[in-house]
Design a protein around this motif. Structure first.
Motif, PDB file in Angstrom:
ATOM      1  N   LEU A  10      23.007  -3.209  12.379  1.00 49.81           N
ATOM      2  CA  LEU A  10      22.303  -2.495  13.341  1.00 49.81           C
ATOM      3  C   LEU A  10      21.822  -1.357  13.067  1.00 49.81           C
ATOM      4  O   LEU A  10      22.377  -0.554  12.120  1.00 49.81           O
ATOM      5  N   VAL A  11      20.591  -0.823  13.675  1.00 48.70           N
ATOM      6  CA  VAL A  11      20.063   0.530  13.465  1.00 48.70           C
ATOM      7  C   VAL A  11      20.098   1.378  14.409  1.00 48.70           C
ATOM      8  O   VAL A  11      19.885   0.955  15.468  1.00 48.70           O
ATOM      9  N   LYS A  12      20.162   2.615  14.286  1.00 48.50           N
ATOM     10  CA  LYS A  12      19.981   3.706  15.532  1.00 48.50           C
ATOM     11  C   LYS A  12      18.758   3.631  15.961  1.00 48.50           C
ATOM     12  O   LYS A  12      17.589   3.310  15.087  1.00 48.50           O
ATOM     13  N   ILE A  13      18.502   4.050  17.056  1.00 50.07           N
ATOM     14  CA  ILE A  13      17.220   4.469  17.637  1.00 50.07           C
ATOM     15  C   ILE A  13      16.146   5.252  16.628  1.00 50.07           C
ATOM     16  O   ILE A  13      14.895   4.950  16.525  1.00 50.07           O
ATOM     17  N   SER A  14      16.773   6.151  15.954  1.00 49.08           N
ATOM     18  CA  SER A  14      15.782   7.080  15.084  1.00 49.08           C
ATOM     19  C   SER A  14      15.289   6.194  13.860  1.00 49.08           C
ATOM     20  O   SER A  14      14.072   6.349  13.802  1.00 49.08           O
ATOM     21  N   ALA A  15      16.127   5.260  13.399  1.00 44.48           N
ATOM     22  CA  ALA A  15      15.743   4.302  12.220  1.00 44.48           C
ATOM     23  C   ALA A  15      14.658   3.424  12.771  1.00 44.48           C
ATOM     24  O   ALA A  15      13.712   3.160  12.051  1.00 44.48           O
ATOM     25  N   ALA A  16      14.945   2.714  13.990  1.00 46.86           N
ATOM     26  CA  ALA A  16      14.059   1.808  14.544  1.00 46.86           C
ATOM     27  C   ALA A  16      12.649   2.397  14.881  1.00 46.86           C
ATOM     28  O   ALA A  16      11.828   1.845  14.764  1.00 46.86           O
ATOM     29  N   SER A  17      12.679   3.680  15.360  1.00 51.67           N
ATOM     30  CA  SER A  17      11.473   4.428  15.638  1.00 51.67           C
ATOM     31  C   SER A  17      10.660   4.684  14.384  1.00 51.67           C
ATOM     32  O   SER A  17       9.585   4.425  14.276  1.00 51.67           O
ATOM     33  N   HIS A  18      11.269   5.094  13.251  1.00 46.96           N
ATOM     34  CA  HIS A  18      10.623   5.321  12.052  1.00 46.96           C
ATOM     35  C   HIS A  18      10.231   4.068  11.492  1.00 46.96           C
ATOM     36  O   HIS A  18       9.131   4.150  10.806  1.00 46.96           O
ATOM     37  N   LEU A  19      10.797   2.977  11.461  1.00 47.19           N
ATOM     38  CA  LEU A  19      10.357   1.598  10.775  1.00 47.19           C
ATOM     39  C   LEU A  19       9.421   1.062  11.652  1.00 47.19           C
ATOM     40  O   LEU A  19       8.628   0.261  11.257  1.00 47.19           O
ATOM     41  N   SER A  20       9.483   1.156  12.914  1.00 49.25           N
ATOM     42  CA  SER A  20       8.494   0.433  13.529  1.00 49.25           C
ATOM     43  C   SER A  20       7.110   1.323  13.959  1.00 49.25           C
ATOM     44  O   SER A  20       6.170   0.700  14.466  1.00 49.25           O
ATOM     45  N   ILE A  22       7.267   3.462  16.464  1.00 49.61           N
ATOM     46  CA  ILE A  22       6.955   3.746  17.935  1.00 49.61           C
ATOM     47  C   ILE A  22       7.854   4.816  18.146  1.00 49.61           C
ATOM     48  O   ILE A  22       9.024   5.071  17.813  1.00 49.61           O
ATOM     49  N   ARG A  23       7.545   5.955  18.697  1.00 47.57           N
ATOM     50  CA  ARG A  23       8.333   7.098  19.322  1.00 47.57           C
ATOM     51  C   ARG A  23       9.395   7.033  19.871  1.00 47.57           C
ATOM     52  O   ARG A  23       9.825   5.962  20.599  1.00 47.57           O
ATOM     53  N   ILE A  24      10.429   7.743  19.465  1.00 44.93           N
ATOM     54  CA  ILE A  24      12.036   7.464  20.184  1.00 44.93           C
ATOM     55  C   ILE A  24      11.799   7.663  21.737  1.00 44.93           C
ATOM     56  O   ILE A  24      12.455   7.056  22.378  1.00 44.93           O
ATOM     57  N   GLU A  25      11.021   8.749  22.281  1.00 45.26           N
ATOM     58  CA  GLU A  25      10.735   8.771  23.766  1.00 45.26           C
ATOM     59  C   GLU A  25      10.250   7.565  24.235  1.00 45.26           C
ATOM     60  O   GLU A  25      10.637   7.005  25.535  1.00 45.26           O
ATOM     61  N   THR A  26       9.653   6.828  23.598  1.00 44.33           N
ATOM     62  CA  THR A  26       8.784   5.649  23.966  1.00 44.33           C
ATOM     63  C   THR A  26       9.834   4.409  24.209  1.00 44.33           C
ATOM     64  O   THR A  26       9.959   3.870  25.337  1.00 44.33           O
ATOM     65  N   LEU A  27      10.666   4.213  23.038  1.00 46.67           N
ATOM     66  CA  LEU A  27      11.835   3.295  23.225  1.00 46.67           C
ATOM     67  C   LEU A  27      12.779   3.569  24.157  1.00 46.67           C
ATOM     68  O   LEU A  27      13.250   2.558  24.928  1.00 46.67           O
ATOM     69  N   ASN A  44      25.506   7.894  24.300  1.00 54.77           N
ATOM     70  CA  ASN A  44      24.240   7.697  24.412  1.00 54.77           C
ATOM     71  C   ASN A  44      23.407   7.269  23.250  1.00 54.77           C
ATOM     72  O   ASN A  44      22.269   7.261  23.446  1.00 54.77           O
ATOM     73  N   ALA A  45      24.286   6.765  22.294  1.00 56.25           N
ATOM     74  CA  ALA A  45      23.480   6.263  21.065  1.00 56.25           C
ATOM     75  C   ALA A  45      23.133   4.537  21.258  1.00 56.25           C
ATOM     76  O   ALA A  45      23.679   3.736  21.899  1.00 56.25           O
ATOM     77  N   ARG A  46      21.944   4.373  20.931  1.00 55.90           N
ATOM     78  CA  ARG A  46      21.250   2.942  21.087  1.00 55.90           C
ATOM     79  C   ARG A  46      21.301   2.487  19.593  1.00 55.90           C
ATOM     80  O   ARG A  46      20.801   3.044  18.856  1.00 55.90           O
TER      81      ARG A  46
END
Length: 334
Positions: A10-20, A22-27, A44-46
């Motif tokens: 599983l990846v944190k939202i920051s990593a998911a944003s970097h890989l995809s 897509i901005r963290i705010e958008t996710l 609060n972590a996704r």
């Protein structure tokens, strides 16, 4: 100690944003709206799965393609359907990025509040908006750099919480510098000081920027403003010249060749400068009431005609360059 959830792929939202991309705010916004929900939450972590990240990449590809996809359109699609849409997109011959230059009016929507407000079902045949996931002004500038033509008609842009006339001026100058001097901007302010808003209204108009109060705004009001701008522009525009791809125009501007003794770079530069003057003249005609508009209308018509003739000259140069045997271009240095 490493996060136990990352050991479960599983990846944190920051990593998911970097890989995809897509901005963290958008996710976070997609999660809040139930359009793309993370697999796990710890406080609060996704956290997202690798498969979800791959889906994010495909969603970003489709939304950024400029065809008009939104997360609202795509969130209910299965992974296989999304993958097929991406495959179809890659199989499509390259087209002018994002905005076409047909007779159908187009408006680009910039800002997450406006994208959330957008309701395409209210749009008539004469107006088509697209919302290619542009959430802020810097992303809008990047979007303009990717355009391969200079024919963007209109953009509806969300203003930041704090803005002033200097911000409007810089935005207008930046859009002009990106070869979109004829693009009219509708700037929407969702957080207004009524006195400042009223004071800036007329000055912004002189820059080719319409200010729209975002208080209690609905999508029909946005469409009405778009329609009003397009009608005024149609009244003053001659038939549009063929848009020259911006990257090709830049290349021609650096050319050292001549045609019949005339420098190709001079023709390309004159074309761009005429486009700038056309944009300024049209904005002047739109923003200032004149009792006798005939002379100004005649001027803007003549400018558009000159612009169209210059575009035809550049088309001729492009055709000759494709057939060097039929007409040799002089390589003499300027």
């Amino acid at each position: 100690m490493s996060d136990p959830l990352t050991r479960q792929n599983l990846v944190k939202i920051s990593a998911a944003s970097h890989l995809s991309g897509i901005r963290i705010e958008t996710l976070r916004a997609w999660d809040k709206r139930g359009q793309f929900v993370p697999t796990r939450r710890v406080g609060n972590a996704r956290y997202y799965t690798q498969a979800q990240v791959e889906r994010m990449k495909d969603l970003n590809t489709l939304i950024q393609s400029g065809i008009g996809y939104t997360i609202g359109d795509l969130c209910e699609q299965s992974n296989s359907q999304i993958s097929q849409l991406v495959a179809d997109l890659h199989a499509t011959p390259k087209f002018n990025a994002v905005i076409d230059t047909t007779d159908e009016p187009n408006a680009v929507i910039v800002g997450w509040r406006l994208m959330a407000l957008r309701n395409p079902s209210l749009e008539k045949d004469s107006i088509r908006t697209i919302a290619p996931n542009i959430e802020d002004i810097d992303s809008f500038y990047q979007y303009l750099r990717r355009l391969d033509h200079d024919g963007l008609r209109l953009a509806v842009v969300e203003l930041p919480a704090t803005w002033n006339l200097n911000y409007i001026n810089k935005m207008r100058d930046k859009v002009d510098a990106l070869n979109q001097s004829d693009c009219h901007i509708i700037a929407v302010s969702f957080m207004n000081d009524p006195s400042s808003f009223k004071r800036y209204l007329q000055e912004a108009q002189q820059k080719g920027v319409s200010l729209l109060d975002g208080s209690n705004l609905d999508w029909q009001s946005v469409l009405d403003e778009i329609s009003s701008v397009l009608v005024m522009r149609a009244d003053r525009h001659a038939p549009a010249a063929v848009a020259i791809p911006a990257n090709e125009l830049a290349r021609l501007s650096q050319s050292t060749r001549r045609l019949g003794g005339v420098a190709i770079a001079d023709i390309a530069t004159l074309y761009q400068r005429t486009a700038d003057v056309v944009g300024l003249a049209n904005r002047e005609a739109q923003n200032h009431p004149f009792e006798d508009k005939s002379q100004l209308d005649h001027l803007t018509h003549r400018l558009n005609t000159i612009h169209a003739e210059l575009a035809a000259c550049i088309d001729l140069i492009r055709d000759l360059a494709k057939e060097p045997s039929s007409y040799k271009l002089d390589k003499t240095k300027q």
